[in-house]
Design a protein around this motif. Structure first.
Motif, PDB file in Angstrom:
ATOM      1  N   THR A 305       8.604  -0.068 -14.988  1.00 40.27           N
ATOM      2  CA  THR A 305       8.436  -1.141 -14.010  1.00 40.27           C
ATOM      3  C   THR A 305       7.910  -0.492 -12.729  1.00 40.27           C
ATOM      4  OG1 THR A 305      10.641  -0.880 -13.118  1.00 40.27           O
ATOM      5  CG2 THR A 305      10.390  -2.370 -14.997  1.00 40.27           C
ATOM      6  N   ARG A 306       7.806  -1.264 -11.659  1.00 40.61           N
ATOM      7  CA  ARG A 306       7.249  -0.709 -10.433  1.00 40.61           C
ATOM      8  C   ARG A 306       8.075   0.469  -9.927  1.00 40.61           C
ATOM      9  NH1 ARG A 306       6.386  -4.891  -5.678  1.00 40.61           N
ATOM     10  NH2 ARG A 306       5.755  -6.337  -7.311  1.00 40.61           N
ATOM     11  N   ASN A 307       9.385   0.475 -10.223  1.00 42.36           N
ATOM     12  CA  ASN A 307      10.241   1.505  -9.647  1.00 42.36           C
ATOM     13  C   ASN A 307      10.986   2.378 -10.640  1.00 42.36           C
ATOM     14  OD1 ASN A 307       9.749   0.334  -7.028  1.00 42.36           O
ATOM     15  ND2 ASN A 307      11.062  -1.326  -7.758  1.00 42.36           N
ATOM     16  N   THR A 308      11.074   1.951 -11.894  1.00 44.22           N
ATOM     17  CA  THR A 308      11.894   2.735 -12.807  1.00 44.22           C
ATOM     18  C   THR A 308      11.365   2.633 -14.238  1.00 44.22           C
ATOM     19  OG1 THR A 308      14.181   3.247 -13.410  1.00 44.22           O
ATOM     20  CG2 THR A 308      13.604   0.915 -13.269  1.00 44.22           C
ATOM     21  N   VAL A 309      12.074   3.267 -15.166  1.00 44.25           N
ATOM     22  CA  VAL A 309      11.634   3.260 -16.564  1.00 44.25           C
ATOM     23  C   VAL A 309      12.773   2.728 -17.432  1.00 44.25           C
ATOM     24  CG1 VAL A 309      10.842   4.678 -18.499  1.00 44.25           C
ATOM     25  CG2 VAL A 309      10.149   5.262 -16.164  1.00 44.25           C
ATOM     26  N   LYS A 310      12.444   1.850 -18.366  1.00 43.33           N
ATOM     27  CA  LYS A 310      13.452   1.245 -19.245  1.00 43.33           C
ATOM     28  C   LYS A 310      13.225   1.679 -20.687  1.00 43.33           C
ATOM     29  CE  LYS A 310      15.038  -2.378 -16.519  1.00 43.33           C
ATOM     30  NZ  LYS A 310      16.402  -2.179 -16.077  1.00 43.33           N
TER      31      LYS A 310
ATOM     32  N   GLY B 249      -1.417  -7.700   3.340  1.00 44.19           N
ATOM     33  CA  GLY B 249      -1.305  -8.417   2.072  1.00 44.19           C
ATOM     34  C   GLY B 249      -1.307  -9.923   2.194  1.00 44.19           C
ATOM     35  N   ASP B 250      -2.108 -10.471   3.106  1.00 41.46           N
ATOM     36  CA  ASP B 250      -2.011 -11.910   3.318  1.00 41.46           C
ATOM     37  C   ASP B 250      -3.176 -12.715   2.740  1.00 41.46           C
ATOM     38  OD1 ASP B 250      -3.864 -11.019   5.096  1.00 41.46           O
ATOM     39  OD2 ASP B 250      -2.830 -11.655   6.905  1.00 41.46           O
ATOM     40  N   GLU B 280       1.377   1.378  -0.151  1.00 38.99           N
ATOM     41  CA  GLU B 280       0.510   0.249   0.204  1.00 38.99           C
ATOM     42  C   GLU B 280       0.462  -0.767  -0.943  1.00 38.99           C
ATOM     43  OE1 GLU B 280      -3.276   1.272   2.564  1.00 38.99           O
ATOM     44  OE2 GLU B 280      -2.917   3.067   1.361  1.00 38.99           O
ATOM     45  N   VAL B 281       0.415  -0.245  -2.171  1.00 34.54           N
ATOM     46  CA  VAL B 281       0.371  -1.128  -3.340  1.00 34.54           C
ATOM     47  C   VAL B 281       1.628  -1.986  -3.393  1.00 34.54           C
ATOM     48  CG1 VAL B 281       0.330  -1.200  -5.858  1.00 34.54           C
ATOM     49  CG2 VAL B 281      -1.050   0.494  -4.635  1.00 34.54           C
ATOM     50  N   ASP B 282       2.773  -1.356  -3.150  1.00 32.35           N
ATOM     51  CA  ASP B 282       4.027  -2.102  -3.167  1.00 32.35           C
ATOM     52  C   ASP B 282       4.030  -3.188  -2.096  1.00 32.35           C
ATOM     53  OD1 ASP B 282       4.867  -0.539  -5.230  1.00 32.35           O
ATOM     54  OD2 ASP B 282       6.078   0.818  -4.006  1.00 32.35           O
ATOM     55  N   ILE B 283       3.517  -2.832  -0.918  1.00 35.59           N
ATOM     56  CA  ILE B 283       3.483  -3.812   0.181  1.00 35.59           C
ATOM     57  C   ILE B 283       2.598  -5.001  -0.200  1.00 35.59           C
ATOM     58  CG2 ILE B 283       2.678  -4.216   2.551  1.00 35.59           C
ATOM     59  CD1 ILE B 283       3.448  -1.262   3.147  1.00 35.59           C
ATOM     60  N   ILE B 284       1.388  -4.709  -0.671  1.00 36.73           N
ATOM     61  CA  ILE B 284       0.462  -5.798  -0.986  1.00 36.73           C
ATOM     62  C   ILE B 284       1.009  -6.661  -2.127  1.00 36.73           C
ATOM     63  CG2 ILE B 284      -1.864  -6.390  -1.760  1.00 36.73           C
ATOM     64  CD1 ILE B 284      -2.737  -3.615  -0.612  1.00 36.73           C
ATOM     65  N   ALA B 285       1.492  -5.993  -3.186  1.00 35.16           N
ATOM     66  CA  ALA B 285       1.975  -6.753  -4.340  1.00 35.16           C
ATOM     67  C   ALA B 285       3.158  -7.637  -3.942  1.00 35.16           C
ATOM     68  CB  ALA B 285       2.366  -5.813  -5.479  1.00 35.16           C
ATOM     69  N   ALA B 474      -1.179   2.476  -8.719  1.00 35.78           N
ATOM     70  CA  ALA B 474      -0.589   1.264  -9.309  1.00 35.78           C
ATOM     71  C   ALA B 474      -0.284   1.461 -10.789  1.00 35.78           C
ATOM     72  CB  ALA B 474      -1.511   0.079  -9.097  1.00 35.78           C
ATOM     73  N   LEU B 475       0.232   2.613 -11.135  1.00 35.40           N
ATOM     74  CA  LEU B 475       0.504   2.868 -12.545  1.00 35.40           C
ATOM     75  C   LEU B 475       1.942   2.564 -12.915  1.00 35.40           C
ATOM     76  CD1 LEU B 475      -1.451   6.100 -13.519  1.00 35.40           C
ATOM     77  CD2 LEU B 475      -1.803   3.782 -14.344  1.00 35.40           C
ATOM     78  N   TRP B 476       2.121   1.458 -13.597  1.00 34.91           N
ATOM     79  CA  TRP B 476       3.389   1.142 -14.243  1.00 34.91           C
ATOM     80  C   TRP B 476       3.053   0.129 -15.326  1.00 34.91           C
ATOM     81  CZ3 TRP B 476       2.442  -0.656  -9.178  1.00 34.91           C
ATOM     82  CH2 TRP B 476       2.357  -2.042  -9.023  1.00 34.91           C
ATOM     83  N   GLY B 477       4.042  -0.316 -16.064  1.00 33.84           N
ATOM     84  CA  GLY B 477       3.827  -1.367 -17.061  1.00 33.84           C
ATOM     85  C   GLY B 477       2.699  -1.060 -18.024  1.00 33.84           C
TER      86      GLY B 477
END
Lengths: 398, 500
Positions: A305-310, B249-250, B280-285, B474-477
């Motif tokens: 996820t944005r902050n952690t891993v599951k 981010g508006d 910055e990515v976290d802020i915008i998202a 922006a690397l996750w998921g």
């Protein structure tokens, strides 16, 4: 509902899962594999990388990080596991060449030499020294293999293109299963009047019986032949997966393919069953022991996820290296991004640490600190830990 | 040596706009751009054709320019502008006083608005946060900056102008203290060309001071970095703005199959080395998520950042600096055009060419506001319907680009740059961000004899580094999953070695 309780339920039908499952069916246990889809090994070269740092892959083990899962298996354990793998592949249409004590190189689709350990027999003749002349025969329009790349930095290499009328690796591999296609293709090669040396093909020489096809072509054109892996979809990876799956079915195992786990039933410290998502009545798969080999991020065993891993099946505790800012290095080519260490920490009996489950074992690339890209140890790690987890599971059951 | 009247440095919207304006007024010119078109702030913005609403409260002058140019560009650049319409949404807690000032200022400036109830706003954009208090519509549009540049340059190319992309100006030639030409280096071959002209226009945005310094001059600039994120889905069909004073981010802008959300505003140093910070990515998202909740869970395919070339001012925050523009006469044969924004590029070009005309004693009026951009009919474009027609031999599965499309792009511009093909076909713009298709496109370039195998491997490596820079923050998921697969291809299957 299945009336019987399996001795072992393996979750994840990749290299690690099949290794565990094949060992256990060989010992007479009743085994099921649950897999949500075809594994990542279908995208691989089909070669078994063990550890690329030294001439003997096992010599590299002391240099690995303290937490690397190879330490839990040991040199002998790894050797036994790889020999087991070689043995089970021996009587299939895709036997393997090589020994666990020696690394070798194969020619890549861009002309570099890739270090690996065991290779499918169709790649046994792969040549990375430039004193041998190599003639590459590829196929017009094939989009995942451009032979011109191979000529970069190599003088002693030429290529010719055959028009097979299709541009995908799977399409061409399917054509090679057809005898009349092969006849026409072979006579085309014979007309090329190739100089001495070896002949290389992208790895598309059939899906079911590549070694037979390779031998047939080799005999008729009078040259030694080898295959070069391609970008995914990779036919050698697909062959490996299909062979493992059919060996497992032949050995009496049950498979639940394309199934996703919806819930877990447990009693005290024992997992009793997993329930599968289904369009109709949910099916329950009960077992005495469970092996989790769902792989890392690409396979979906882990999800960030944005902050952690599951961990996606049991929600096991995951080792996460710092925060997202720390996960990746700046340089794409600098192997060893911290995120590669993410995964499930296990004790010496391959049980996940800090969990209550006593009959759950974990193997393969979902293990923490494996750092597969950095160490080039993907399939080797899967086989070694899959084999060891199965043996521990066997002890547990007796 | 090339001889011309006007040398334009910079192939962003301003530079290309000046080239077209000069063509229509009959002045010979040569445009030099170190990368491809729109490779600076023009290509690194929201792709928003402002109604002016964003600036109307704090900078009514800039807002007035925006709404006027908005009407002109809708008319002259139909193939670049998607008239999506936009809305400003007010969320619980957002100042009602600002809303009243906003409506009043829009009225004064002449930006048409309509106040919508939450229900009506949700009818128009079902993905909106259902908790919104109200929404106000404005005539915002989505605009394609790259096509805009390409079409402006088209007029110039067909009207006798010289357009040299991938040519970096490395020196200004001076005689008796006056600028008489430039030396430009071709990027791939490093070959140096000399171009002589009567006037040099510095339209290099964030690089403005660097170029001015080459002529021994200086321009006062305040560089501000703005970062954006791209979602894998088109989560809204209208431009969505937050109804509050400009902040991080508006704004969310739909563009083709994706959405662009941003921005941030941070002081920037060297425009060649700026990067997006994961924070910055976290802020915008998280800001975008407040307006369109799906932004919190959607897959982000890439991030990017640009540098706003703002005029220097005493304002502490980049957002407080006027978005107006200025033309500076260095009194040595060079003019710099600074500030401004994509939406007003045409007006900036007009004013610049007015100045040049005065210098030359030309008496031809500007026509760019009335004549539609040339070349729009020829533009094959990226409509999906066209891409679906040739489903054979797909090279880029994400964006449905065929081998034929790639071969056509390579042959028509004779390029050796992978970026040129990507900009012109959308190759590699989808979720894998070129992880699969760039290898293929370069293979095709080899087949066509444009690059050697050695060169293509070098280009591939550079591409992979650049690509990674954009996706890393922006690397996750699912995007992390995809990235590990791409990594296993290049570092595993191909065993590609890092380049020194």
């Amino acid at each position: 509902m299945t009336p019987l309780t399996y001795d072992v339920v393996v979750i994840g039908g990749g290299m690690a899962g099949f290794t565990s499952a094949l060992y256990l069916t060989g010992q007479g246990y009743k085994v099921a594999i649950i897999s949500k889809g075809d594994p990542v090994c279908c995208l691989s070269t089909g070669c078994i990388d063990v550890l690329s740092s030294d001439k003997n892959p096992l010599d590299g083990i002391p240099g690995l990080s303290r937490d690397h899962p190879y330490h839990l298996v040991g040199k002998k354990g790894i050797t036994d596991a790889l020999n087991f793998f070689k043995r089970i592949m021996q009587d299939t249409p895709i036997p393997y060449s090589g020994t666990p004590r020696k690394n070798r190189t194969i020619l890549t689709p861009i002309g570099t030499a890739k270090t690996t350990c065991l290779v499918p027999m169709t790649m046994a003749g792969s040549e990375t020294e430039s004193d041998t002349y190599i003639h590459v025969i590829s196929f017009k329009g094939l989009k995942d293999f451009f032979p011109s790349y191979i000529t970069s930095g190599r003088r002693n290499i030429r290529f010719s293109l055959y028009d097979a009328g299709t541009s995908s690796t799977i399409g061409i591999a399917t054509l090679f299963e057809d005898k009349s296609f092969r006849r026409e293709f072979i006579s085309w090669i014979q007309n090329l009047e190739l100089p001495h040396g070896k002949v290389a093909f992208p790895a598309v020489l059939g899906i079911r019986n590549p070694l037979k096809i390779l031998t047939e072509i080799s005999d008729q054109i009078g040259r030694e032949i080898f295959e070069i892996p391609t970008l995914p979809p990779s036919i050698p990876g697909l062959r490996l997966f299909r062979t493992l799956k059919s060996s497992f079915i032949k050995s009496g195992g049950d498979n639940y393919w394309g199934k996703v786990i919806a819930s877990v039933e447990s009693q005290g410290d024992q997992i009793e069953a997993v329930t599968l998502k289904s369009p109709g009545r949910p099916s329950r798969v009960p077992g005495k022991a469970f092996i989790l080999s769902t792989g890392s991020f690409v396979s979906g065993g882990l999800y960030a996820t944005r902050n952690t891993v599951k961990e996606t099946v049991f929600d096991l505790p995951v080792f996460v290296p710092g925060t997202r800012k720390d996960w990746f290095k700046e340089d794409f080519f600098q192997a060893g991004h911290a995120i590669e260490t993410a995964g499930i920490k296990v004790d010496s009996s391959f049980r996940p640490v800090n969990t209550r489950f006593g009959n759950l074992f974990v193997s393969g690339s979902i293990l923490s600190h494996a750092e597969i890209m950095k160490n080039h140890c993907g399939h080797g790690l899967a086989i070694a830990t899959g084999f060891r987890a199965a043996k521990i599971c066997e002890e547990f059951l007796s | 040596m090339i001889k011309t009247d006007v040398i334009i440095i910079g192939g962003g919207a301003t530079g290309c706009g000046i080239a077209r304006d000069l063509t229509l007024r009959g002045a010979h010119h040569c445009l030099l751009e170190k990368g491809d078109f729109a490779s600076g702030a023009t290509g690194a913005c929201h792709g928003l054709l402002h109604s002016g609403g964003r600036y109307v409260v704090n900078d009514p002058g800039a807002a007035r320019e925006c709404i006027r140019e908005n009407a002109i560009l809708r008319k002259i650049a139909q193939k670049c502008v998607e008239p999506t319409g936009g809305m400003f949404v007010r969320l619980p807690g957002d100042s009602k006083m600002f809303r009243d000032r906003f409506l009043k200022s829009c009225d004064e400036v002449g930006i048409s608005t309509e106040v919508l109830s939450p229900t009506r706003a949700l009818d128009l954009v079902p993905g909106l946060n259902p908790a919104i208090e109200e929404a106000i519509t404005v005539p915002d549009c989505s605009i394609d900056p790259f096509r805009l540049c390409m079409l402006n340059a088209y007029t110039s190319r067909h009207g006798g102008g010289e357009i040299l992309t991938h040519h970096e100006v490395v020196a200004i030639v001076k005689e008796k203290g006056v600028c008489v030409g430039v030396l430009a280096r071709e990027r791939l071959t490093s070959q140096i060309k000399e171009i002589r002209g009567r006037i040099i226009v510095n339209a290099t945005g964030a690089w403005g001071d660097k170029i001015a310094q080459l002529s021994g001059s200086h321009v006062p600039m305040s560089l501000s970095k703005g970062s954006l994120i791209i979602s894998n889905h088109r989560l809204t069909n209208m431009v969505i703005n937050r109804l509050r004073p400009p902040s991080d981010g508006d704004i969310i802008v739909p563009n083709e199959a994706v959405c662009l959300a941003g921005t941030t505003s941070l002081p920037a140093g060297d425009p060649d080395t700026i990067e997006v910070d994961p924070v910055e990515v976290d802020i915008i998202a998280s800001q975008a998520e407040q307006m369109i909740p799906a932004f919190g869970s959607t897959r982000l395919i890439r991030t990017y950042t640009g540098v706003r070339p703002l005029l220097k001012s005493d304002a502490a925050d980049g957002r407080a600096i006027s978005r107006g523009f200025r033309i500076i006469n260095h009194h040595n044969g060079m003019f710099s055009i600074l500030g401004g924004k994509l939406s007003t590029y045409r007006l900036m070009a007009e004013k610049m060419v007015d100045v040049i005309s005065d210098e030359f004693g030309l008496k031809v009026a500007c026509k760019t506001a009335d004549i539609p951009l040339e070349g729009q009919d020829e533009l094959s474009g990226y409509p999906l319907s066209k891409r679906l027609k040739t489903m054979e031999d797909i090279i880029c599965e994400c964006e449905l680009i065929s081998r034929g499309d790639v071969e056509h792009a390579i042959n028509s511009i004779g390029t050796q740059y992978i970026g040129d093909i990507q900009h012109r076909t959308r190759l590699g713009m989808g979720p894998c961000q070129g992880g699969f298709c760039t290898y293929r496109a370069l293979g095709i370039m080899q087949d066509l004899g444009r690059v050697s195998p050695d060169e293509s491997l070098k280009i591939l490596q550079q591409f992979l580094q650049r690509r990674f820079k954009g996706i890393r923050p922006a690397l996750w998921g699912d995007q992390l999953k995809e990235e590990q697969l791409v990594e296993s291809i290049y570092l595993g299957i191909l065993n590609m070695e890092p380049q020194e």
